[in-house]
Design a protein around this motif. Structure first.
Motif, PDB file in Angstrom:
ATOM      1  N   LEU A   1       0.824  -1.210   0.000  1.00 34.84           N
ATOM      2  CA  LEU A   1       0.000   0.000   0.000  1.00 34.84           C
ATOM      3  C   LEU A   1       0.860   1.263   0.000  1.00 34.84           C
ATOM      4  CD1 LEU A   1      -2.738   1.390   0.186  1.00 34.84           C
ATOM      5  CD2 LEU A   1      -2.659   1.087   2.662  1.00 34.84           C
ATOM      6  N   SER A   2       1.919   1.290   0.799  1.00 37.66           N
ATOM      7  CA  SER A   2       2.754   2.478   0.890  1.00 37.66           C
ATOM      8  C   SER A   2       3.435   2.797  -0.432  1.00 37.66           C
ATOM      9  CB  SER A   2       3.797   2.300   1.988  1.00 37.66           C
ATOM     10  OG  SER A   2       4.627   1.180   1.730  1.00 37.66           O
ATOM     11  N   VAL A   3       3.937   1.759  -1.113  1.00 37.67           N
ATOM     12  CA  VAL A   3       4.587   1.984  -2.402  1.00 37.67           C
ATOM     13  C   VAL A   3       3.553   2.376  -3.454  1.00 37.67           C
ATOM     14  CG1 VAL A   3       5.981   0.948  -4.222  1.00 37.67           C
ATOM     15  CG2 VAL A   3       6.471   0.427  -1.836  1.00 37.67           C
ATOM     16  N   ALA A   4       2.352   1.813  -3.363  1.00 35.03           N
ATOM     17  CA  ALA A   4       1.292   2.168  -4.306  1.00 35.03           C
ATOM     18  C   ALA A   4       0.926   3.644  -4.178  1.00 35.03           C
ATOM     19  CB  ALA A   4       0.065   1.290  -4.073  1.00 35.03           C
ATOM     20  N   VAL A   5       0.872   4.154  -2.955  1.00 32.98           N
ATOM     21  CA  VAL A   5       0.588   5.583  -2.738  1.00 32.98           C
ATOM     22  C   VAL A   5       1.702   6.434  -3.333  1.00 32.98           C
ATOM     23  CG1 VAL A   5       0.330   7.369  -0.981  1.00 32.98           C
ATOM     24  CG2 VAL A   5      -0.824   5.172  -0.701  1.00 32.98           C
ATOM     25  N   TYR A   6       2.937   6.001  -3.143  1.00 30.35           N
ATOM     26  CA  TYR A   6       4.071   6.733  -3.704  1.00 30.35           C
ATOM     27  C   TYR A   6       3.994   6.777  -5.237  1.00 30.35           C
ATOM     28  CZ  TYR A   6       8.804   7.568  -5.400  1.00 30.35           C
ATOM     29  OH  TYR A   6       9.892   8.041  -6.094  1.00 30.35           O
ATOM     30  N   ASP A   7       3.708   5.627  -5.863  1.00 34.35           N
ATOM     31  CA  ASP A   7       3.617   5.582  -7.326  1.00 34.35           C
ATOM     32  C   ASP A   7       2.460   6.435  -7.837  1.00 34.35           C
ATOM     33  OD1 ASP A   7       5.805   3.981  -7.462  1.00 34.35           O
ATOM     34  OD2 ASP A   7       4.750   2.140  -7.993  1.00 34.35           O
TER      35      ASP A   7
ATOM     36  N   MET B   1      11.470   8.091 -10.391  1.00 36.68           N
ATOM     37  CA  MET B   1      11.114   6.786 -10.927  1.00 36.68           C
ATOM     38  C   MET B   1      10.113   6.075 -10.005  1.00 36.68           C
ATOM     39  SD  MET B   1      14.637   4.727 -10.010  1.00 36.68           S
ATOM     40  CE  MET B   1      14.015   3.183 -10.672  1.00 36.68           C
ATOM     41  N   TYR B   2       9.337   5.164 -10.605  1.00 37.52           N
ATOM     42  CA  TYR B   2       8.396   4.361  -9.833  1.00 37.52           C
ATOM     43  C   TYR B   2       9.155   3.344  -8.979  1.00 37.52           C
ATOM     44  CZ  TYR B   2       4.782   6.211 -12.951  1.00 37.52           C
ATOM     45  OH  TYR B   2       3.945   7.038 -13.630  1.00 37.52           O
ATOM     46  N   LEU B   3       8.539   2.951  -7.875  1.00 36.11           N
ATOM     47  CA  LEU B   3       9.166   1.983  -6.980  1.00 36.11           C
ATOM     48  C   LEU B   3       8.314   0.727  -6.821  1.00 36.11           C
ATOM     49  CD1 LEU B   3      10.449   4.355  -4.152  1.00 36.11           C
ATOM     50  CD2 LEU B   3      11.726   3.452  -6.107  1.00 36.11           C
ATOM     51  N   ALA B   4       7.399   0.498  -7.768  1.00 38.74           N
ATOM     52  CA  ALA B   4       6.453  -0.613  -7.629  1.00 38.74           C
ATOM     53  C   ALA B   4       7.149  -1.959  -7.486  1.00 38.74           C
ATOM     54  CB  ALA B   4       5.511  -0.640  -8.839  1.00 38.74           C
ATOM     55  N   GLU B   5       8.267  -2.143  -8.209  1.00 39.31           N
ATOM     56  CA  GLU B   5       8.927  -3.445  -8.153  1.00 39.31           C
ATOM     57  C   GLU B   5       9.504  -3.746  -6.773  1.00 39.31           C
ATOM     58  OE1 GLU B   5      11.934  -0.421  -9.710  1.00 39.31           O
ATOM     59  OE2 GLU B   5       9.804  -0.885  -9.917  1.00 39.31           O
ATOM     60  N   TYR B   6       9.796  -2.716  -5.982  1.00 41.61           N
ATOM     61  CA  TYR B   6      10.384  -2.940  -4.663  1.00 41.61           C
ATOM     62  C   TYR B   6       9.357  -3.367  -3.624  1.00 41.61           C
ATOM     63  CZ  TYR B   6      14.474  -0.654  -6.643  1.00 41.61           C
ATOM     64  OH  TYR B   6      15.547  -0.349  -7.441  1.00 41.61           O
ATOM     65  N   ARG B   7       8.078  -3.205  -3.931  1.00 43.76           N
ATOM     66  CA  ARG B   7       7.076  -3.602  -2.947  1.00 43.76           C
ATOM     67  C   ARG B   7       6.991  -5.119  -2.819  1.00 43.76           C
ATOM     68  NH1 ARG B   7       1.587  -1.927  -6.311  1.00 43.76           N
ATOM     69  NH2 ARG B   7       1.964  -3.209  -8.128  1.00 43.76           N
TER      70      ARG B   7
END
Length: 208
Positions: free
Chosen positions: A160-166, A177-183
């Motif tokens: 959820l936290s990374v999704a909010v960031y993206d 850059m997106y960070l979705a892969e790190y979630r």
């Protein structure tokens, strides 16, 4: 245990596929190549959500399956819609294809885009899935499975936290850059450790 292992395997496989298409998205040289890679990546993300849903069902031992089934059908429908729309379900249009230079001197494709009106459906669906997982954590706590509830809570919180960031990147509040892969990383590590301990305990019990 079979349901947990199978659904967790699907989650890991889709996470690997998502990260692979992340490379294609950032290395795209044209708008068409960028949109094609992004659409495939987003569709894989919806399949990942299906894996998360059913992993939650088996992991929390939920007996009622009608709501997870509805969520799975919704994810499949959004994935199909994402492939049907010319620019996908997240992007409305691409104004300017540009590159973003990272601190280590690498360039990634980062075009100027408008958010699609369909993104509301995507976020509404995602929030529903997160609420479903939080509910499953509550059910685990009720049954006294605190360690399992904590592991599941940490996983959904990281996603959820990374999704909010993206989403902030989508709206250009953050030009990075997106960070979705790190979630996926904390999810895979924590679940792998938990399932490994469970299998070890079962093996020890069978030996005794």
């Amino acid at each position: 245990q079979i349901g947990i292992q199978m659904s967790f395997s699907i989650v890991c496989l889709m996470a690997a596929g998502y990260c692979q298409f992340e490379k294609s998205v950032y290395s795209a040289l044209t708008t068409q190549a960028y949109l094609h890679a992004l659409k495939l990546q987003v569709s894989i993300g919806f399949v990942f959500m299906i894996g998360v849903i059913w992993f939650t069902v088996y992991f929390a031992g939920l007996q009622s399956r009608w709501f997870p089934l509805i969520l799975s059908i919704g994810a499949a429908g959004l994935a199909a819609l994402n492939q049907f729309l010319p620019t996908g379900i997240l992007v409305g249009s691409v104004h300017n294809f540009e590159y973003l230079r990272l601190p280590w001197d690498e360039q990634i494709a980062f075009p100027d885009t408008d958010v699609s009106q369909w993104v509301i459906a995507t976020w509404s669906y995602s929030l529903t899935v997160y609420m479903f997982v939080f509910y499953s954590c509550f059910r685990l706590l009720q049954r006294g499975r605190r360690r399992a509830a904590l592991v599941l809570f940490i996983n959904v919180l990281s996603i959820l936290s990374v999704a909010v960031y993206d989403f902030a990147v989508d709206l250009r509040f953050i030009h990075w850059m997106y960070l979705a892969e790190y979630r996926f990383l904390p999810c895979v590590i924590s679940m792998a450790i938990y399932t490994a301990k469970s299998v070890k305990q079962q093996a020890a019990g069978a030996t005794v």
